[in-house]
Structure formats: structure tokens, C-alpha cells
Design an enzyme around this catalytic site. Structure first.
Site, mmCIF file in Angstrom:
data_model
loop_
_atom_site.group_PDB
_atom_site.id
_atom_site.type_symbol
_atom_site.label_atom_id
_atom_site.label_comp_id
_atom_site.label_asym_id
_atom_site.label_seq_id
_atom_site.Cartn_x
_atom_site.Cartn_y
_atom_site.Cartn_z
ATOM 1 N N LYS A 138 -3.728 39.141 20.614
ATOM 2 C CA LYS A 138 -3.796 38.438 21.724
ATOM 3 C C LYS A 138 -3.066 39.428 22.742
ATOM 4 C CE LYS A 138 -1.657 34.927 20.134
ATOM 5 N NZ LYS A 138 -1.583 35.582 18.722
ATOM 6 N N SER A 139 -1.647 39.806 22.515
ATOM 7 C CA SER A 139 -1.035 40.788 23.472
ATOM 8 C C SER A 139 -1.783 42.029 23.666
ATOM 9 C CB SER A 139 0.237 40.736 22.881
ATOM 10 O OG SER A 139 1.016 39.557 22.811
ATOM 11 N N GLY A 153 -5.167 32.409 19.294
ATOM 12 C CA GLY A 153 -5.465 32.911 18.237
ATOM 13 C C GLY A 153 -4.345 33.147 17.143
ATOM 14 N N LEU A 154 -4.564 33.325 15.954
ATOM 15 C CA LEU A 154 -3.307 33.688 14.917
ATOM 16 C C LEU A 154 -2.417 34.543 15.355
ATOM 17 C CD1 LEU A 154 -5.691 33.487 11.637
ATOM 18 C CD2 LEU A 154 -3.770 31.797 12.214
ATOM 19 N N SER A 155 -1.279 34.574 14.639
ATOM 20 C CA SER A 155 -0.223 35.616 14.964
ATOM 21 C C SER A 155 -0.975 36.934 14.358
ATOM 22 C CB SER A 155 1.140 35.200 14.039
ATOM 23 O OG SER A 155 1.839 36.285 14.183
ATOM 24 N N SER A 159 -0.511 29.135 20.638
ATOM 25 C CA SER A 159 -1.316 27.843 20.979
ATOM 26 C C SER A 159 -2.189 27.372 20.194
ATOM 27 C CB SER A 159 -1.707 27.996 22.559
ATOM 28 O OG SER A 159 -2.424 29.119 22.600
#
Lengths: 177, 177
Positions: B18-19, B12-14, B86
């Protein structure tokens, strides 16, 4: 017991028998219920370090990456065997100090004269001819470990003997059954 | 069951979360007896890919390295979570096809407008100002997955809700209890 991961760090000259020995030790550990991954020097270069040279600086980067991955595996219950030349003592010590799992250094001690006369991959000949720069033992130093957990002398011992010494050390340490 | 490793691949986008999400899911899996490692984008860059840029070519190299390490972990019984942007579909598909363990792609779907307005790390502002090249969503494309196993909408759902969806998918797949 089989959940205790550790790093088995082979170090030695090119052609000393690091990968051969890792390949001999692996099945002995697997039959004792240990999960094993071999991080071979060439394979790691291909997958993690493509583009790096064999200068001291780039070797250090490569060895740090191997140590990072070995540690990830070892802290998750795997025996991570590394089989890169890893010629510089300081970086091996760094790998040891950063490891969160037991770290077992195996010095694969074969005299340069022996490995060069065998020259399994023909690399020493090329290095002497100037076709390979930064070749350990020819142009660049190899710094032997000062206090390795295990020393195997592949110039004198058979691979079976060397492998047995390593497994015996691990057994005495309580790392394998 | 806790010996079945798998890859949980967040993309996914910055700033999409995600983290954050990996950090929420990890304890939920650990309490179910699963070993977990989070391969965070920044951490991997530091340890495996220092010197690489954010060009498409270098991103692909970086993602291949993440996939190599995630696979080593997953095939040894670990849930390897990857949390790198990614952005390119082909490399994610390559990671999936090379994985020897189950591969679960989680699309962290947050609209660019949302993540850019939050701009948690101030990176979008810098990217718009031309201070960061190759910024995904600003200069470079983000290619959303076509058939992700899980889609979470972090613009609308709470982190708890998104994490619960992921765990529920893993449970239905038989990957966790």
C-alpha cells in the site's frame, strides 16, 4: 496568493470567544478567495481525541493532534483556524515551530472575571462546584502568549472589531488580499 | 481541475504494498498538477492515535480519524491517499459515505501466502510466534472490498503497472488530467 496556506491559532480561556471569532473571520477570508477550515476544540475532541481527559498530559496530546492536522491543511493552501483553549505555552510553541506554513497566534484576551460572569455554557459554575476537573482558569493555569501576532480584547471590542483586526494583520503580512 | 480533491483509499494486508504504491502514484499525480498528501498507517498512528491498540474497536477508531483528516484535505482540493490496512469493510464504507469528495477505493490484493513469504518487516514471523496480537491475516480477519474502484495485484504486477492502473482510473473518472 490564495494558494498560500497558513495557521490561525486562537488561544484563550473557555468562553473568551475563540470559536465565535473564528466564525466571524472565516467569511471575511472566503470572500478574499481563501479556503478556510475551522478546527473547533469540541469537534476535534469528538473526531480525533475521544477518550482523552483534560489533564495537562492529555491536553498536550490533543493540541499536538490539532497542530498536525492544521499543518497538513495549511501546507496545502488552506487557512486552518484552530479554536481550542490550548492553555500551555510550550505546546503552542511546539505547534508553531513544527508548522511548515506561516503561523499566526491570536490571543483572545478576556479577563477571567468577564468570561466567568458571562458563563455562556454554564461551565464555570460547574467547575467551581467541583463537577468538572482540570478546568482552565479555575483549577488549571492559562499561560498567555508572550509574543502573539494579534491580541483581541473580546471583553471590550465587538466581534466585528476583533475580526477586522485579525484580517488587517493578515493583509499586512501578505497572507490575504 | 487541479482543485478537485478526492480520497484514494488503499486497503490490503500488511506488506501488500500500500505505502509503496502510494509513493509511486504521488509523483505521477503531482506532475499532473494535483496536490497530494499520504496518510500512512504508521505515521497516523504516531500523530493521531498513539496509545490505541490493534483490537477491532481501536482499529475502527484509528480508521475513523484517518477518514476525518482525509476528508478535510480532499474537500480542500487535495488528493488524500490513505495507506492503512483498514481491514474492516463496514468502517471503510462509513469513510466512503461520510466523504464529501470523491472516494476511490484501491484494493491492494496480494495473497497472504505471498506477503507472508516476503515478510518485509518481519511482522508475520513475530505474529505467528505470538509476539504481536491481533495481526490481520494471522489472528484477525481481513475483509476484502466488494466493489473497489481499482484492484491491483501486487503479487503479479510491477509497482509501475499497478500505479499506472490507478492513474488511468483517475483519468477516466475525470479526477486528473
Amino acid at each position: 496568493m490564495s494558494d498560500q496556506g497558513f495557521i490561525l491559532w486562537f488561544t484563550g480561556l473557555s468562553g473568551s470567544g475563540k470559536s465565535t471569532l473564528a466564525g466571524r473571520v472565516a467569511p471575511l477570508l472566503r470572500e478574499r478567495g481563501v479556503k478556510v477550515e475551522i478546527l473547533d476544540g469540541d469537534e476535534v475532541r469528538e473526531n480525533l481525541s475521544k477518550g482523552l481527559t483534560f489533564s495537562k498530559e492529555d491536553r498536550d496530546v490533543n493540541v499536538r493532534r490539532i497542530a498536525f492536522v492544521a499543518d497538513l491543511l495549511a501546507r496545502n493552501g488552506v487557512c486552518a483556524m484552530t479554536a481550542a483553549i490550548s492553555p500551555y505555552r510550550a505546546i503552542r510553541e511546539e505547534a508553531r515551530s513544527k508548522s511548515r506554513a506561516p503561523f499566526v497566534e491570536v490571543f483572545v484576551d478576556a479577563p477571567l472575571a468577564v468570561v466567568e460572569s458571562r458563563d455562556v455554557k454554564g461551565l464555570y459554575k460547574k467547575a467551581r462546584a467541583g463537577e468538572i476537573p482540570h478546568f482552565t482558569g479555575v483549577h488549571d493555569p492559562y499561560e498567555p502568549p508572550l509574543r502573539p501576532e494579534v491580541v483581541v480584547r473580546t471583553g471590550e471590542e465587538s466581534p466585528e472589531q476583533s475580526a477586522a483586526k485579525i484580517v488587517e494583520h493578515l493583509r499586512l503580512r501578505g497572507l490575504v488580499r
